[in-house]
Structure formats: structure tokens, C-alpha cells
Write a protein that holds these residues in place. Structure first.
Motif, mmCIF file in Angstrom:
data_model
loop_
_atom_site.group_PDB
_atom_site.id
_atom_site.type_symbol
_atom_site.label_atom_id
_atom_site.label_comp_id
_atom_site.label_asym_id
_atom_site.label_seq_id
_atom_site.Cartn_x
_atom_site.Cartn_y
_atom_site.Cartn_z
ATOM 1 N N GLY A 345 0.769 -1.235 0.000
ATOM 2 C CA GLY A 345 0.000 0.000 0.000
ATOM 3 C C GLY A 345 0.795 1.278 0.000
ATOM 4 O O GLY A 345 0.218 2.355 -0.115
ATOM 5 N N ILE A 346 2.136 1.205 0.134
ATOM 6 C CA ILE A 346 2.937 2.425 0.249
ATOM 7 C C ILE A 346 4.199 2.307 -0.609
ATOM 8 O O ILE A 346 4.865 1.267 -0.604
ATOM 9 C CB ILE A 346 3.333 2.701 1.719
ATOM 10 C CG1 ILE A 346 2.087 2.885 2.578
ATOM 11 C CG2 ILE A 346 4.218 3.930 1.821
ATOM 12 C CD1 ILE A 346 2.394 3.115 4.037
ATOM 13 N N LYS A 401 3.807 7.844 -1.095
ATOM 14 C CA LYS A 401 2.450 7.832 -1.632
ATOM 15 C C LYS A 401 1.804 6.466 -1.467
ATOM 16 O O LYS A 401 2.462 5.437 -1.306
ATOM 17 C CB LYS A 401 2.472 8.219 -3.109
ATOM 18 C CG LYS A 401 3.248 7.266 -4.008
ATOM 19 C CD LYS A 401 3.385 7.823 -5.417
ATOM 20 C CE LYS A 401 4.263 6.915 -6.272
ATOM 21 N NZ LYS A 401 4.508 7.494 -7.610
ATOM 22 N N SER A 402 0.471 6.492 -1.523
ATOM 23 C CA SER A 402 -0.303 5.259 -1.462
ATOM 24 C C SER A 402 -0.276 4.574 -2.820
ATOM 25 O O SER A 402 -0.104 5.216 -3.866
ATOM 26 C CB SER A 402 -1.743 5.568 -1.074
ATOM 27 O OG SER A 402 -2.353 6.389 -2.068
ATOM 28 N N THR A 403 -0.423 3.258 -2.799
ATOM 29 C CA THR A 403 -0.511 2.476 -4.029
ATOM 30 C C THR A 403 -1.666 1.494 -3.898
ATOM 31 O O THR A 403 -2.199 1.265 -2.810
ATOM 32 C CB THR A 403 0.797 1.721 -4.313
ATOM 33 O OG1 THR A 403 1.084 0.854 -3.213
ATOM 34 C CG2 THR A 403 1.957 2.681 -4.504
ATOM 35 N N GLY A 406 -7.978 1.696 -3.489
ATOM 36 C CA GLY A 406 -8.495 2.100 -2.195
ATOM 37 C C GLY A 406 -9.402 3.289 -2.367
ATOM 38 O O GLY A 406 -9.450 3.930 -3.426
ATOM 39 N N ASP A 409 -6.502 8.008 -2.216
ATOM 40 C CA ASP A 409 -5.136 8.080 -2.735
ATOM 41 C C ASP A 409 -4.467 9.311 -2.124
ATOM 42 O O ASP A 409 -5.075 10.384 -2.067
ATOM 43 C CB ASP A 409 -5.128 8.222 -4.259
ATOM 44 C CG ASP A 409 -5.718 7.013 -4.964
ATOM 45 O OD1 ASP A 409 -5.599 5.902 -4.425
ATOM 46 O OD2 ASP A 409 -6.317 7.203 -6.040
ATOM 47 N N TRP A 410 -3.223 9.173 -1.684
ATOM 48 C CA TRP A 410 -2.545 10.301 -1.067
ATOM 49 C C TRP A 410 -1.075 10.307 -1.468
ATOM 50 O O TRP A 410 -0.496 9.282 -1.834
ATOM 51 C CB TRP A 410 -2.673 10.274 0.456
ATOM 52 C CG TRP A 410 -2.221 8.985 1.094
ATOM 53 C CD1 TRP A 410 -2.979 7.907 1.396
ATOM 54 C CD2 TRP A 410 -0.871 8.653 1.479
ATOM 55 N NE1 TRP A 410 -2.215 6.901 1.949
ATOM 56 C CE2 TRP A 410 -0.912 7.347 2.018
ATOM 57 C CE3 TRP A 410 0.349 9.322 1.427
ATOM 58 C CZ2 TRP A 410 0.227 6.696 2.491
ATOM 59 C CZ3 TRP A 410 1.488 8.683 1.899
ATOM 60 C CH2 TRP A 410 1.414 7.385 2.430
#
Length: 809
Positions: A345-346, A401-403, A406, A409-410
Motif C-alpha cells: 500500500g505504500i 504515496k499510497s498504491t 483504495g 489516494d494520497w
């Protein structure tokens, strides 16, 4: 009228969108071999962009963005950023002679004077995500690119520094693991054009690959020299003119014809070479490191200031020069990017870059407008000489960042960049010729200027539903600039016949030149600090799977600084309101993207060389107070009418582009401006409040069409026509009449490509500027007495033609 034309254009496109086109989108990726070359022209591939600092499909990215792939860059024979401007709505480039640079304008906003060691352009340039701070970067030779992305509108959140009105991100081709292949191209053309470029991918093992790219382009100058023997008056006439000016026969000397250039390198020549070595190391699926070193060398010549109306009997592409052209630029650049997939996720990225620039130049600023009547009367000699310029800059950026999929997204980031610059710039101005008397001369010596920029930023997107997304972003930037030891030296030898009146030599140091007649005209020491918050708010919604709409409000910022004399000028801010659509028809066989925008620009920075009220000279900055406002419409369409017919349409309309309030705008490039009130601080100026912005035509339309003629043998012949039309536009904010504008024009390029059945080589024949039109990119004027002026401009190249041969292996 313009609104009706815009509505008519939109109606035509809407009709086209309902037709059953067979779309064959170019894959826009460099070919590894002949079969892949054929595949890239005949299959539909999804175009991916990095505008949001993550890879997303172009049609799903809610930003006004133009993505130009490797195939199009090759077909357009792109050498510099200027070569892609017609493919981007509202984009234009101008040439600036004395520094040999290119300045960019987007959506009506730009600054011709952003060509000094300290002035920043409003359109930010990035290579592999690394910022290129100086305008000289736009003149660099582009080679072996994977794509060019032009982001329109402020990019102040993710891209940050000085991306006031947009950003250009050039993605270089990266090495491929497990592959050994290459491509080579050779070319020749008129004006003794020679070109060569190639790229080689080397397999170095399971985890390592190298890529070596090379490019060289050269051609002779377009500008011939006028013969001084045919123009200079007789010795008897020279003597009479000299005596009439108050001289005596005892001090008279005939004009030395050897002071005028009549051979050697011509103006508007190209001689550029670039080499890049790239490395990819990928020891695991979760980590990769791209590292590259690039060398760029430019020993061409600057573009000449040409008389818009040549004197009788003289060719248009010619000049009466008394300064030989010279340009020498050397740039070394290192770029690095590391990517870690920390978990599902990151992801973390670290991007770093370093660049070192050295350059010098020599330029005939007066353009040979007047023919001297004696060695000290009838004309002005002005040499603009960069003795040396040296810029160093480096930058670091961390992105977390998020991957994955989801609801949110950030991305969070931290950025730091620094510059250290120095320059010496000399301007000798003499009456008549170099043999004459000093009108004024000076030396601007800046031993150290520094820039430090720090920023933190974040952006978040909430997927409120399968179709609705909300995005918000913030960035805080802190900029610091310092000028240490800068001095403007000016001539103070008037009335002192014992002081030699000769042009200042490169080796003369005014501060140690007792008896040379120079004194300090300006002390530039000072420091500038400012912090600024920029932000973004956006909503985008899928009306259908193939129809995206979005609306956004975003801000951009460019720092202020210190002008000559150490006087600060303000930062500028831009707020952009935008609504856009992205549509695909017939299963992606036709793509149509549109945007409407309104820009509110505060404290727009205009800069120009000026004369101060005390007689000293320097580069002055003025902030336009109030709101400078621009609104416009952009449209891009790509389609294939059949399996062998492809069409691209780029349209831009900017019906409003109005300056705010600036009562005292001056420029030495425009002689004869009215005297300015003493309180203004400058000698001559003009009220430009409410004038139109430069380089912003009411409408511009670019069409590209190509057709494949397929032979029974399997070979193909592909004619390609690329034609550009735009309405008239001003060349400066002074709006001074026909000499200060480019009239409406049409310019067309043609290419014929032959590809054999084997698809492992190709041959191109091209003709650029078929009409041999004369398109101005800037303007200035020289007073010639009696209230009369002669206008000068630089121009896009005349008609050129040639051949290119390419091979894949």
C-alpha cells in the motif's frame, strides 16, 4: 466573431465524433525492432502520464495535459522545446538573441526577459521530474525521449517551484532489462544540415541494463552578411559628415571596413551535440534505481535581429553586422531516481539532480539598422557580450504515496533546491563605429547569486463513489535569494579627453581600471525571502465509462527577487478556474478533450533593460498591479478516419488577455518611448495598463494528417502534413502597432516516409515551412531621427528541406 468561430469549430468536432472512425492510435513508444515499429503504428495503446506523480491513463487524468510520445517526437523532428509548441493548445516559444535562449508562453502568460542568470520563467521545465531553473534549458538538444507531457494551468501543489502557469516534463527513455537493441538515424538537408542520433540498449545481466543515447545537429546560418563596400559612403562624404558634426580634418579617420563582418560563421546557425548514459539497477521487484549522466555542447550562433523591412537592394535574410556571432554553452547534468515499494500500500521515491552550466556569447544588438556616415556619426554600434556565465543547481525530492486500489489516494513530499550563479555581461555602445566616441558602455559583474528553495506538500483524492472523486492539495514554499558583491559599472568618462574611448575589453576589470573611465553605477547586494502557500481543489466525475468531466481551482506562485541596484520586486500569484471534459468515442477510436479556463494573475512580473533617471543602466523589474486576466478555450482531438488515415486537431482561443495596471513600463529594446516622470525612477516609459499580453493570438489551429499507401510487397509510403494557422498577436506589452505584432499566418510542414516490408529501416523526405513564411518571434525598434523608427525582429527558420534515414536492430 471569435466566439462564433469557436462555436463553429466545436460543432464540427461534435459531428466528427458521431462518425464511425476506425482509430489506430500510435503506441508512442520507441521500437525495439522492425516488427514492434509496425505494431506501434497499428494498435490502440493506452497513453499513460505522470502528471499526478503516479502513472495514470491520460483519459482518466483530470488535468489539461498534452502527452506527446516518442513516435510523434520523431516524426516532428523535435530538437528543442520550441519544436513541440504547435502540438499544445495555447503554447508558444520566442527566441532571444544575445543569450541564445528560448522563452515559453502558455495560456497567454510568459516573460521574454526570463533569460538572465536570476529571472525565472513562468513555465517550469522538468526532465525526469527534475526542475531546470534557467531559460537556457529550453534550447538544449532533446534526444531519446519516451514522452513529453505539457501540463496546462498552475501546478503549484505537486510540481511546485515557478510552475505558475504550467509545467513541461520530459521523460527520457530508460534502459530495459534483458534486451539488447538499438536505433540509428542520419540526416542531411539544405543550409549544409547534418544530423545524427542513436540509442543503444545493453543487457548487462538479470538486474542491470545500460542505455547510451547520442544526438548531433548542425546547419549553417540562415543570415548572410551585407557588403560594407557597397553600403559605406565615400571617404569624401565621411569627411564632410564628420566636419558637419563639429569635428576637424586633423582628427578625421576613414571608416575601417574590416570592422564589419563579411565572412565566417553566420547568425542563426546550429551546432549542438548531446550524449546521455543511463543505468537501471533492479535487484528486486520492490526496488529500482535509474541513474543518468548527460553532456550537452552548443557552439552554434545566436539568432540575428533582422530589419522587418530591409533596406533597398538587400535580401531579407541578411544583416549589416559589426559584431561577429559567437555562442559557447556547456552543460553537465546528473539525474537519479530511486523507487521502493515498501509494502502493498505504500511506495517511496527519491529524486535528485545536479547540473553545471557554463556559457559565453557575443552579439550584434543594434542589428545594423543604420549605416554610419563617418567613423563617429550616423549610426550606433552596440555589442552585447556575455564574458562568462556559470550556473550550478541541485535538487532533492522525497515522495511517499499510497498504491493499489483504495477509497483514498494520497501523496506527501518534501523538496529542496539550491542554485549558485555568476555572470559578467558587457555592453559597449559607440557613436558611429567602434572607432567613434562612447555613447555609453558598462559592465555588469555578478560574482555570486544564490537561491535556496524549500517546500513540503501533500495531495489527497477521495473516491466518494465509483464515479466521483474529490481532490485537495497544499504546498508551502520558502524561497531565499541573495546577491553578493554584484556591481553595475558604467561609463563616467564624458568630458575627459585624456581617457581612451575604446570598447571595454573582456580582460578589463573596471574596479581595477584606473584611467578607463568607469564608475559604480549600481550596487546589487541584497537578500530576498518569502514564503507562499499554494493549493488545489478539484472534483471529477465519470458521466460514462468514456466521458470524464472535471472542475478545479488551483494556484501558482513565482518568487520575487532583487533587480539591479538591489531593489526588491514582488512575487507573483495566479489563480486558475477551469472546467474540462475528456471523451472517447467508438471504443477509443476517437479521443476529444476540452478545457475552458479563467486566470486571475496578481503582480505579474515584467522585466526589461532600462535607463534609470541618473543615466545608469540595468535590468529593471516591474510588478503589474491589480489583476491581469486571461480566459480561453482549448480543444484536442485525435482520430483515424480509416485504418490508414490519421488526424490530429489542436485548437486554442484566448479572446481575453488583459494586463492590469502598469503606468511606467520601460525597455531599451523600444527606443523613442516618452520621457517618464522623475518619481518613476526610469528615463522613458509608457503606460501599458489594460494592454493585451504578448504571444497570445485570439485563435490558433493546428492540423496533422497522415495516410498510409500500402504496396503489395508490404512496404508503406506515408505522407504527413502538419499545418498551423493563428490570428495576429502582439510581440510585447507595449502594443505599438504593426511593427510590434505578428500578423495572421499559416505555416505548413510536409514529410514523406518510406518503410520497407521488413520494417527494419525507413527513409524520410521533409519540407518545413513550405510557404517560406516570415514568422516573427519578438520585436524591438530603433530610432533613426525625425520621429522615425526601424523595427527589428527575430524569426522562425525559412524554408528547409532534407532527408533522414533510420535503422532498427
Amino acid at each position: 466573431m471569435l466566439l462564433r468561430k469557436t462555436m463553429l469549430f466545436s460543432s464540427i468536432i461534435a459531428v466528427l465524433a458521431t462518425q464511425s472512425f476506425a482509430y489506430a492510435q500510435t503506441a508512442e513508444n520507441a521500437a525495439d525492432d522492425g516488427d514492434q515499429s509496425e505494431q506501434k503504428e497499428r494498435t490502440l495503446d493506452e497513453v499513460l502520464v505522470t502528471a499526478t506523480k503516479r502513472s495514470t491513463p491520460l483519459q482518466e487524468t483530470p488535468i489539461a495535459i498534452t502527452a506527446i510520445g516518442a513516435d510523434t517526437l520523431e516524426k516532428e523532428r523535435v530538437n528543442t522545446v520550441q519544436d513541440i509548441t504547435n502540438l499544445v493548445p495555447g503554447f508558444s516559444a520566442t527566441t532571444q538573441g544575445d543569450h541564445g535562449v528560448i522563452t515559453l508562453t502558455l495560456r497567454g502568460i510568459g516573460n521574454d526577459s526570463a533569460k538572465t542568470e536570476y529571472a525565472d520563467p513562468e513555465v517550469a521545465l522538468f526532465v525526469d521530474g527534475i526542475y531546470t531553473p534557467r531559460a537556457e534549458g529550453a534550447a538544449s538538444l532533446l534526444m531519446d525521449l519516451e514522452s513529453v507531457e505539457v501540463l496546462r494551468g498552475p501546478q503549484g501543489t505537486l510540481w511546485g517551484r515557478n510552475s505558475t502557469v504550467g509545467a513541461v516534463n520530459m521523460q527520457t527513455a530508460k534502459p530495459d532489462l534483458g534486451d539488447t537493441s538499438g536505433t540509428v538515424q542520419f540526416g542531411l538537408g539544405n543550409y549544409a544540415r547534418l544530423g545524427a542520433r542513436g540509442a543503444f540498449n545493453l543487457d548487462m545481466g538479470e538486474t542491470w541494463a545500460l542505455r547510451i543515447a547520442y544526438a548531433h545537429e548542425e546547419h549553417e546560418g540562415y543570415v548572410d552578411y551585407q557588403n560594407p563596400g557597397e553600403l559605406l559612403p565615400s571617404v569624401a562624404s565621411q569627411l564632410a559628415a564628420y566636419i558637419a558634426s563639429g569635428g576637424s580634418a586633423d582628427t578625421f579617420q576613414p571608416i575601417n571596413q574590416n570592422l564589419f563582418v563579411n565572412g565566417g560563421d553566420k547568425y542563426n546557425a546550429q551546432n549542438q551535440t548531446a550524449v546521455r548514459i543511463s543505468s537501471l539497477w533492479q535487484p528486486t521487484d520492490a526496488f529500482s534505481w535509474n541513474l543518468s549522466y548527460e553532456k550537452f555542447r552548443d557552439t552554434g550562433t545566436p539568432n540575428a535581429n533582422l530589419m522587418q523591412t530591409p533596406r533597398a537592394g538587400q535580401d531579407f535574410w541578411s544583416t549589416f553586422a559589426d559584431v561577429a556571432p559567437y555562442l559557447d554553452r556547456d552543460v553537465d547534468t546528473i539525474r537519479s531516481r530511486m523507487d521502493w515499494q515498501i509494502n502493498d500500500g505504500i511506495a517511496l521515491s527519491y529524486t535528485a539532480g545536479f547540473s553545471h552550466f557554463e556559457g559565453s556569447s557575443d552579439y550584434d544588438q543594434d542589428g545594423g539598422v543604420q549605416v554610419p556616415t563617418s567613423f563617429t556619426t550616423g549610426a550606433t554600434y552596440q555589442q552585447d557580450r556575455t564574458n562568462y556565465s556559470e550556473y550550478e543547481n541541485y535538487s532533492h525530492e522525497f515522495d511517499l504515496k499510497s498504491t493499489g486500489d483504495g477509497s483514498i489516494d494520497w501523496i506527501l513530499g518534501a523538496y529542496y533546491a539550491a542554485e549558485k550563479n555568476k555572470i559578467r555581461f558587457d555592453i559597449p555602445i559607440f557613436n558611429g563605429t567602434q572607432q567613434g566616441t562612447v555613447a555609453w558602455q558598462g559592465s555588469f559583474i555578478q560574482p555570486k547569486q544564490t537561491v535556496d528553495s524549500r517546500a513540503v506538500f501533500g495531495q489527497i483524492t477521495w473516491h466518494a463513489s465509483d464515479d466521483l472523486r474529490l481532490t485537495a492539495g497544499l504546498r508551502y514554499t520558502d524561497d531565499s535569494k541573495e546577491n553578493i558583491g554584484g556591481r553595475g559599472w558604467g561609463w563616467q568618462g564624458y568630458g575627459h579627453p585624456e581617457i581612451p574611448q575604446v570598447p571595454i575589453a573582456p580582460g578589463t576589470t573596471p574596479s581595477n581600471a584606473n584611467g578607463f573611465g568607469f564608475g559604480v553605477g549600481g550596487i546589487n547586494d541584497g537578500q530576498y525571502d518569502h514564503g507562499q502557500l499554494t493549493w488545489l481543489a478539484r472534483v471529477d466525475y465519470d458521466l460514462t465509462d468514456d466521458f470524464l468531466i472535471y472542475g478545479s481551482v488551483s494556484t501558482g506562485y513565482k518568487s520575487g527577487g532583487l533587480q539591479d541596484g538591489g531593489v526588491p520586486y514582488k512575487h507573483e500569484e495566479l489563480t486558475n478556474y477551469e472546467f474540462g471534459t475528456k471523451q472517447s468515442f467508438m471504443d477509443g477510436k476517437l479521443v476529444w478533450n476540452n478545457a475552458v479556463y479563467y486566470e486571475d494573475f496578481k503582480d505579474f512580473q515584467l522585466a526589461a533593460p532600462i535607463i534609470f533617471t541618473d543615466g545608469s543602466r540595468g535590468l529593471g523589474f516591474s510588478n503589474v498591479s491589480g489583476s491581469t486576466t486571461v480566459w480561453g478555450f482549448e480543444s484536442e482531438l485525435e482520430a483515424a478516419i480509416t485504418d490508414v488515415d490519421r488526424l490530429q486537431v489542436v485548437f486554442s482561443a484566448i479572446p481575453k488577455k488583459e494586463l492590469g495596471t502598469l503606468l511606467y513600463a520601460g525597455s531599451n529594446d523600444y527606443q523613442g518611448l516618452p520621457a517618464c516622470p522623475p518619481a518613476s525612477g526610469i528615463a522613458s516609459c509608457l503606460d501599458v495598463s489594460g494592454n493585451e499580453l504578448a504571444h497570445a493570438p485570439d485563435a490558433a489551429l493546428h492540423l496533422v494528417y497522415e495516410h498510409d499507401f500500402e504496396f503489395a510487397s508490404g512496404a508503406r509510403l506515408t505522407p504527413r502534413v502538419s499545418t498551423h494557422f493563428e490570428t495576429e498577436s502582439w510581440l510585447s506589452p507595449f502594443n505599438l502597432g504593426d511593427g510590434d505584432k505578428q500578423k495572421s499566418y499559416n505555416r505548413t510542414d510536409l514529410t514523406f516516409r518510406y518503410t520497407p516490408a521488413s520494417n527494419n529501416w525507413y527513409a524520410d523526405f521533409y519540407v518545413d515551412n513550405v510557404q517560406d513564411g516570415k514568422v516573427r518571434t519578438n520585436a524591438g525598434r530603433t530610432a533613426v531621427g525625425g520621429g522615425q523608427f526601424v523595427y527589428l525582429s527575430q524569426y522562425l527558420p525559412p524554408r528547409t528541406f532534407g532527408l533522414n534515414f533510420g535503422f532498427y536492430f
